[in-house]
Design a protein around this motif. Structure first.
Motif, PDB file in Angstrom:
ATOM      1  N   VAL A  60     -26.003   9.067   1.264  1.00  9.57           N
ATOM      2  CA  VAL A  60     -25.683   7.692   1.652  1.00  9.57           C
ATOM      3  C   VAL A  60     -24.497   7.159   0.860  1.00  9.57           C
ATOM      4  N   GLN A  61     -23.722   6.335   1.514  1.00  6.40           N
ATOM      5  CA  GLN A  61     -22.637   5.609   0.861  1.00  6.40           C
ATOM      6  C   GLN A  61     -23.243   4.560  -0.064  1.00  6.40           C
ATOM      7  N   THR A  62     -22.777   4.521  -1.308  1.00  7.93           N
ATOM      8  CA  THR A  62     -23.271   3.528  -2.254  1.00  7.93           C
ATOM      9  C   THR A  62     -22.120   2.684  -2.780  1.00  7.93           C
ATOM     10  N   PRO A  63     -22.385   1.410  -3.142  1.00 10.85           N
ATOM     11  CA  PRO A  63     -23.660   0.715  -2.966  1.00 10.85           C
ATOM     12  C   PRO A  63     -24.057   0.693  -1.496  1.00 10.85           C
ATOM     13  N   ILE A 105     -23.396   9.652  -1.943  1.00  6.27           N
ATOM     14  CA  ILE A 105     -22.164  10.380  -1.696  1.00  6.27           C
ATOM     15  C   ILE A 105     -21.193  10.009  -2.812  1.00  6.27           C
ATOM     16  N   PRO A 106     -20.646  10.977  -3.532  1.00  7.06           N
ATOM     17  CA  PRO A 106     -19.672  10.635  -4.589  1.00  7.06           C
ATOM     18  C   PRO A 106     -18.498   9.838  -4.030  1.00  7.06           C
ATOM     19  N   ARG A 107     -17.925   8.987  -4.863  1.00  8.18           N
ATOM     20  CA  ARG A 107     -16.795   8.173  -4.430  1.00  8.18           C
ATOM     21  C   ARG A 107     -15.763   8.098  -5.551  1.00  8.18           C
ATOM     22  N   ASP A 108     -14.559   7.698  -5.156  1.00  2.00           N
ATOM     23  CA  ASP A 108     -13.493   7.480  -6.111  1.00  2.00           C
ATOM     24  C   ASP A 108     -12.794   6.179  -5.750  1.00  2.00           C
ATOM     25  N   ALA A 109     -11.597   5.958  -6.265  1.00  2.00           N
ATOM     26  CA  ALA A 109     -10.911   4.680  -6.045  1.00  2.00           C
ATOM     27  C   ALA A 109     -10.572   4.434  -4.584  1.00  2.00           C
ATOM     28  N   ARG A 110     -10.545   5.473  -3.750  1.00  2.00           N
ATOM     29  CA  ARG A 110     -10.217   5.324  -2.345  1.00  2.00           C
ATOM     30  C   ARG A 110     -11.442   5.362  -1.441  1.00  2.00           C
ATOM     31  N   GLY A 111     -12.610   5.347  -2.047  1.00  2.00           N
ATOM     32  CA  GLY A 111     -13.823   5.322  -1.248  1.00  2.00           C
ATOM     33  C   GLY A 111     -14.583   6.631  -1.314  1.00  2.00           C
ATOM     34  N   LEU A 112     -15.272   6.973  -0.230  1.00  2.00           N
ATOM     35  CA  LEU A 112     -16.062   8.196  -0.188  1.00  2.00           C
ATOM     36  C   LEU A 112     -15.173   9.402  -0.474  1.00  2.00           C
ATOM     37  N   ALA A 113     -15.681  10.328  -1.307  1.00  2.00           N
ATOM     38  CA  ALA A 113     -14.904  11.484  -1.739  1.00  2.00           C
ATOM     39  C   ALA A 113     -15.367  12.726  -0.974  1.00  2.00           C
ATOM     40  N   PRO A 114     -14.577  13.215  -0.029  1.00  2.00           N
ATOM     41  CA  PRO A 114     -15.003  14.377   0.768  1.00  2.00           C
ATOM     42  C   PRO A 114     -15.363  15.597  -0.071  1.00  2.00           C
ATOM     43  N   GLU A 115     -14.568  15.890  -1.098  1.00  2.00           N
ATOM     44  CA  GLU A 115     -14.888  17.053  -1.927  1.00  2.00           C
ATOM     45  C   GLU A 115     -16.206  16.854  -2.672  1.00  2.00           C
ATOM     46  N   GLY A 116     -16.452  15.628  -3.108  1.00  2.00           N
ATOM     47  CA  GLY A 116     -17.725  15.332  -3.755  1.00  2.00           C
ATOM     48  C   GLY A 116     -18.891  15.491  -2.802  1.00  2.00           C
TER      49      GLY A 116
END
Length: 391
Positions: free
Chosen positions: A112-115, A134-145
Motif C-alpha cells: 500500500v501507498q503510505t501514508p 510501498i517504499p517511497r522517495d522524494a518523487r513518490g512511490l519508488a518502483p525499485e523499492g
C-alpha cells in the motif's frame, strides 16, 4: 479461522460536527455547487414515470444508461473501459472491500501507498490481508523499492500479488505521482505479475483543469480501477464502479453481489439522467473553482498564522481536498487533536494514516467543505492549539 485472528478495525470519526466547531476533518464535497432544483425535477420524473423499475432490485451490472457517464469521466484521464468490465458499487469503499475479498486470499500481503487512506487499510485488514508499505522517495512511490519488497516477501514464502495506490491528489498528502513514475511502477507490476488497485476519487479535481493519465489508461490489463461519483457528483447517492480486466471483473461482480445483492437502480438512473442532460464539464469546473478558492484561503491563513520559519511545514496542493502539515522536529500530533477540539477546531492526526498504529508528526486538514468565512477562523484556532500543544 482468519476471522478469529484479524485485528480490530476502526475508522476515524470524520463526519461528526456540532456546535461552533470548525471541522477540517472529514472529506466532504461542497454540495452548494449542485443544481439541486434540476436534480429534484429529474428524480421526481424518474420515480413518477419509472418508479417500478427504479425502486426495484436490479442485476449486479452497471446500467447501460450509466455507462456513458462513466466513460466520459474515465476518458478525461485517458482510459476507455468496456461496459462488460464495469462492476457497480456503492462507492469506492465498497470497491476496496470487494477487491480485498475477490482478488486475494486471507493471509496474503497487499502493498500500500503510505501514508495510506484509512478506509483502504480497514477494508484490506477486514478481508484478512496483511499490509506492507510501498517504499517511497522524494518523487513518490519508488518502483525499485516495490520490486525489492515483493521479491523479499516471496523469498520469505509469502504471497503478495496486489499493490494499492491513490496516485492523483492523494488522500491524505494531496500529492500526485509523476507520469514517468507511473510508467515505471506499472513496468514493475508487469514484471512481477502484480495487480495494481488504483483508487481515484480526486483525479478530475485539479485546480488548473489539467489531468494526468490514470494508471488504468496506461496499463488497462494490469489495473483494477476504483471510481466513484461521490466527489464529482454527490456522496449521498452511494454510487461508484470498478473497471477491471475481464476475468477479475467476473470475480469482483460475484463478490459485490454477495455484499449488496444489487446496486441502486434509482441512484444509477439519477446520475445517468443528469449526465445525459448536462454532461460533466460545467459541474466539475464548479467543483474545481470552489476547491481552488478554499485551498487558497486555507494556505494563505496558514502562512499568516504558522509561517515565517516556524516548526510546521506544508505544500500547497494543486488539487483534491487535503493539505498535509508536518512538524520539523517530529512532534506527535495525536495529543494535539484534543487540544484543538478544546479550541473549537478539528483535524485528523497523521497516526490514522499509518499502517503500524504508531505516532506521526503530521496532520491532515480538509478544506473542501468549510464555509469560506470560517476557513480563517478555523486556521486561527488551529494555530493557537498547535502553538500551545508544541510549547
Amino acid at each position: 479461522m482468519w476471522t478469529d485472528m484479524r485485528p480490530a478495525v476502526e475508522m476515524p470519526r470524520l463526519f461528526e460536527r456540532g456546535g461552533d466547531t470548525v471541522s477540517f476533518a472529514g472529506g466532504l464535497p461542497d454540495l452548494d455547487v449542485l443544481p439541486l432544483d434540476a436534480i429534484a425535477r429529474q428524480m421526481s420524473g424518474l420515480v413518477r414515470l419509472g418508479g417500478r423499475i427504479a425502486l426495484q432490485y436490479s442485476t449486479p451490472h452497471v446500467a447501460q444508461a450509466l455507462v456513458p457517464a462513466i466513460g466520459d469521466l474515465m476518458g478525461r484521464e485517458g482510459a476507455c473501459p468496456a461496459a462488460a468490465d464495469l462492476v457497480p458499487t456503492s462507492g469506492s469503499q465498497m470497491g476496496l472491500m470487494a477487491a480485498g475479498l475477490a482478488l486475494a486470499e486471507p493471509g496474503e500481503t497487499v502493498l500500500v501507498q503510505t501514508p495510506v487512506y484509512p478506509g483502504a487499510a480497514a477494508a484490506f485488514r477486514t478481508a484478512g490481508l496483511r499490509l506492507r508499505a510501498i517504499p517511497r522517495d522524494a518523487r513518490g512511490l519508488a518502483p525499485e523499492g516495490l520490486r525489492e519488497t515483493i521479491l523479499q516477501l516471496r523469498r520469505e514464502g509469502r504471497t503478495a500479488r496486489l499493490a494499492y495506490c491513490n496516485p492523483t491528489f492523494q488522500n491524505p498528502t494531496g500529492a500526485t505521482l509523476p507520469a514517468d513514475r507511473r510508467r515505471e511502477l506499472l513496468a514493475v507490476a508487469g514484471e512481477l505479475d502484480l495487480t495494481v488497485i488504483e483508487d481515484n476519487p480526486y483525479g478530475l479535481l485539479g485546480f488548473d483543469g489539467q489531468t494526468t493519465d490514470s494508471l488504468k489508461a496506461l496499463a488497462p490489463d494490469r489495473v483494477v480501477y476504483l471510481g466513484t461519483f461521490s466527489k464529482v457528483f454527490a456522496p449521498g447517492l452511494r454510487c461508484g464502479w470498478i473497471a477491471a480486466p475481464r476475468e477479475q471483473a467476473a470475480a469482483l461482480r460475484r463478490t459485490t453481489e454477495v455484499m449488496a445483492l444489487s446496486p441502486s437502480p434509482l441512484a444509477q438512473a439519477a446520475i445517468a439522467a443528469f449526465h445525459a442532460r448536462s454532461g460533466w464539464t460545467e459541474l466539475i469546473d464548479r467543483y474545481r473553482a470552489a476547491y481552488r478558492e478554499r485551498c487558497a484561503l486555507m494556505a494563505d491563513a496558514l502562512e499568516r498564522e504558522l509561517g515565517d520559519g516556524g516548526p510546521w511545514t506544508w505544500r500547497r496542493p494543486q488539487g483534491g481536498f487535503y493539505l498535509w502539515l508536518r512538524h520539523r522536529d517530529g512532534l506527535d500530533t495525536g495529543p494535539l487533536a484534543a487540544v484543538a477540539a478544546g479550541h473549537g477546531v478539528s483535524f485528523v492526526p497523521g497516526s490514522h494514516f499509518r499502517i503500524d498504529g504508531g505516532p506521526s508528526d503530521a496532520l491532515r486538514l480538509c478544506f473542501s467543505h468549510v464555509p469560506r468565512d470560517r476557513v480563517a477562523v478555523g486556521v486561527s484556532r488551529l494555530a493557537t492549539a498547535l502553538r500551545g500543544g508544541a510549547a
